[in-house]
Design a protein around this motif. Structure first.
Motif, PDB file in Angstrom:
ATOM      1  N   GLU A 122       4.024   5.759  -5.554  1.00 40.40           N
ATOM      2  CA  GLU A 122       3.884   5.822  -7.017  1.00 40.40           C
ATOM      3  C   GLU A 122       2.842   6.855  -7.424  1.00 40.40           C
ATOM      4  O   GLU A 122       3.036   7.612  -8.391  1.00 40.40           O
ATOM      5  CB  GLU A 122       3.504   4.439  -7.551  1.00 40.40           C
ATOM      6  CG  GLU A 122       4.617   3.411  -7.432  1.00 40.40           C
ATOM      7  CD  GLU A 122       4.131   1.995  -7.686  1.00 40.40           C
ATOM      8  OE1 GLU A 122       2.917   1.833  -7.988  1.00 40.40           O
ATOM      9  OE2 GLU A 122       4.945   1.059  -7.572  1.00 40.40           O
ATOM     10  N   HIS A 123       1.729   6.896  -6.702  1.00 41.01           N
ATOM     11  CA  HIS A 123       0.678   7.880  -7.006  1.00 41.01           C
ATOM     12  C   HIS A 123       1.207   9.291  -6.822  1.00 41.01           C
ATOM     13  O   HIS A 123       0.927  10.180  -7.648  1.00 41.01           O
ATOM     14  CB  HIS A 123      -0.522   7.639  -6.091  1.00 41.01           C
ATOM     15  CG  HIS A 123      -1.644   8.605  -6.322  1.00 41.01           C
ATOM     16  ND1 HIS A 123      -2.656   8.388  -7.237  1.00 41.01           N
ATOM     17  CD2 HIS A 123      -1.914   9.829  -5.754  1.00 41.01           C
ATOM     18  CE1 HIS A 123      -3.490   9.404  -7.231  1.00 41.01           C
ATOM     19  NE2 HIS A 123      -3.069  10.291  -6.340  1.00 41.01           N
ATOM     20  N   ASN A 142       3.909   1.588  -1.086  1.00 39.68           N
ATOM     21  CA  ASN A 142       4.567   1.733  -2.379  1.00 39.68           C
ATOM     22  C   ASN A 142       3.608   2.285  -3.432  1.00 39.68           C
ATOM     23  O   ASN A 142       4.008   3.087  -4.292  1.00 39.68           O
ATOM     24  CB  ASN A 142       5.145   0.390  -2.834  1.00 39.68           C
ATOM     25  CG  ASN A 142       6.459   0.073  -2.147  1.00 39.68           C
ATOM     26  OD1 ASN A 142       7.252   0.965  -1.858  1.00 39.68           O
ATOM     27  ND2 ASN A 142       6.689  -1.199  -1.874  1.00 39.68           N
ATOM     28  N   ARG A 143       2.336   1.884  -3.360  1.00 40.73           N
ATOM     29  CA  ARG A 143       1.361   2.439  -4.307  1.00 40.73           C
ATOM     30  C   ARG A 143       1.095   3.917  -4.008  1.00 40.73           C
ATOM     31  O   ARG A 143       0.879   4.715  -4.925  1.00 40.73           O
ATOM     32  CB  ARG A 143       0.066   1.619  -4.268  1.00 40.73           C
ATOM     33  CG  ARG A 143       0.209   0.246  -4.913  1.00 40.73           C
ATOM     34  CD  ARG A 143      -1.126  -0.436  -5.136  1.00 40.73           C
ATOM     35  NE  ARG A 143      -1.709  -0.906  -3.901  1.00 40.73           N
ATOM     36  CZ  ARG A 143      -1.437  -2.079  -3.339  1.00 40.73           C
ATOM     37  NH1 ARG A 143      -0.551  -2.887  -3.902  1.00 40.73           N
ATOM     38  NH2 ARG A 143      -2.018  -2.450  -2.212  1.00 40.73           N
ATOM     39  N   THR A 179       0.834  -1.207   0.000  1.00 39.63           N
ATOM     40  CA  THR A 179       0.000   0.000   0.000  1.00 39.63           C
ATOM     41  C   THR A 179       0.862   1.248   0.000  1.00 39.63           C
ATOM     42  O   THR A 179       0.606   2.201  -0.761  1.00 39.63           O
ATOM     43  CB  THR A 179      -0.928   0.002   1.237  1.00 39.63           C
ATOM     44  OG1 THR A 179      -1.816  -1.114   1.153  1.00 39.63           O
ATOM     45  CG2 THR A 179      -1.735   1.290   1.305  1.00 39.63           C
ATOM     46  N   LEU A 199      -7.369   2.541  -1.699  1.00 41.51           N
ATOM     47  CA  LEU A 199      -6.459   1.421  -1.473  1.00 41.51           C
ATOM     48  C   LEU A 199      -6.935   0.524  -0.332  1.00 41.51           C
ATOM     49  O   LEU A 199      -6.228  -0.390   0.089  1.00 41.51           O
ATOM     50  CB  LEU A 199      -5.053   1.954  -1.158  1.00 41.51           C
ATOM     51  CG  LEU A 199      -4.336   2.659  -2.325  1.00 41.51           C
ATOM     52  CD1 LEU A 199      -3.037   3.296  -1.847  1.00 41.51           C
ATOM     53  CD2 LEU A 199      -4.058   1.679  -3.466  1.00 41.51           C
TER      54      LEU A 199
END
Length: 288
Positions: free
Chosen positions: A10-11, A6-7, A4, A29
């Motif tokens: 990235e976002h 890491n996402r 989560t 998420l």
């Protein structure tokens, strides 16, 4: 939780020039903004808001070497004036944007973070989960700055200023779990930024329907689940290490997340000089 975060990272990198809505991102998420901010701060060693600012200023530095006007670049990264942009830029790089345009640097870049789960867990965590009805925390409270490591001198001074008989009076009021005299931290900055104010309460827990003396401060605690970590060792170092380990070890490997609410420390036993102690750290949690 590692995936989560890491996402989230990235976002952020994909939307550095947008108004990033962390609450909406966390919901999408399947988690909460509160949990994301607390876990990010604990694992990255910086608040999420500070990471976003550093990444924006890192990318903005490259834009400064192009032909765009200073105000255009400032607005692109969410600043309404060149003055505000300059302050943010200088806080990250140590030099102003005009200096970078003139000399090309020096610059302090913030790389994109990557979270990885390392297999440690060589120290078992003595943990239990408990579902508690609503209760009240009553005692004497003050606002103090958050200190991550070592004893908080502001809290020490506050407790030392209480009359000695007051501690016994508070103990006698204790009628709910967690039992005994408690160290309560509430209204903590979601990013857990060192130096930000929080409410510290020195007091006890009583039932939700129990009347509190008029001269005591009250924190109402709704019903919910708690993760309780038992810690024995040097005080407060062992307690602070356990607090950090909840983020690095326990939450990433268990289906629970932090929910808003006070954190509570119950001192079960201690040496006469308080150099060592056995404590319980109570953290409000919910299923992730």
């Amino acid at each position: 939780m590692i995936g989560t975060l890491n996402r989230v990272v990235e976002h952020i990198d994909d939307h550095l020039t947008d108004d990033i809505d962390i609450a909406a991102l966390a919901t999408g998420l399947g988690t909460t903004e509160y949990h994301v901010r607390r876990m990010f701060s604990s694992l990255a060693g910086m608040p999420l808001s500070e990471y976003i600012r550093r990444r924006r200023m890192t990318v903005a530095a490259a834009d400064l070497l192009g032909d765009d006007g200073m105000l255009d670049i400032a607005v692109r990264y969410g600043y309404g004036s060149t003055e505000a942009f300059t302050r943010a830029f200088r806080a990250v790089h140590g030099v102003g944007p005009s200096d970078v345009r003139r000399t090309g640097g020096p610059l302090r870049s913030q790389p994109q973070l990557r979270f990885r789960l390392t297999v440690e867990g060589n120290t078992p965590m003595d943990t239990r989960l408990t579902d508690r009805p609503a209760f009240r925390l009553v005692g004497h409270s003050t606002r103090v700055p958050l200190v991550h490591r070592g004893a908080n001198p502001h809290i020490q001074a506050f407790i030392a200023g209480l009359p000695a008989p007051e501690h016994e009076r508070l103990k006698a009021l204790s009628s709910a779990e967690p039992a005994g005299l408690l160290q309560v931290s509430a209204d903590v900055d979601p990013d857990y930024t060192e130096g930000t104010d929080l409410i510290y309460l020195h007091g006890v827990a009583i039932g939700a329907d129990t009347a509190a003396p008029d001269d005591l401060d009250v924190i109402e605690v709704p019903a919910g689940q708690w993760a309780v970590f038992r810690v024995t060792g040097a005080y407060p170092d062992a307690l602070q290490d356990a607090w950090a380990a909840t983020a690095t070890d326990w939450f990433p490997s268990n289906p629970w997340r932090l929910r808003p609410g006070p954190s509570i420390v119950a001192v079960l036993d201690r040496a006469a000089d308080f150099r060592t102690a056995t404590c319980e750290l109570w953290l409000p949690v919910e299923r992730g």
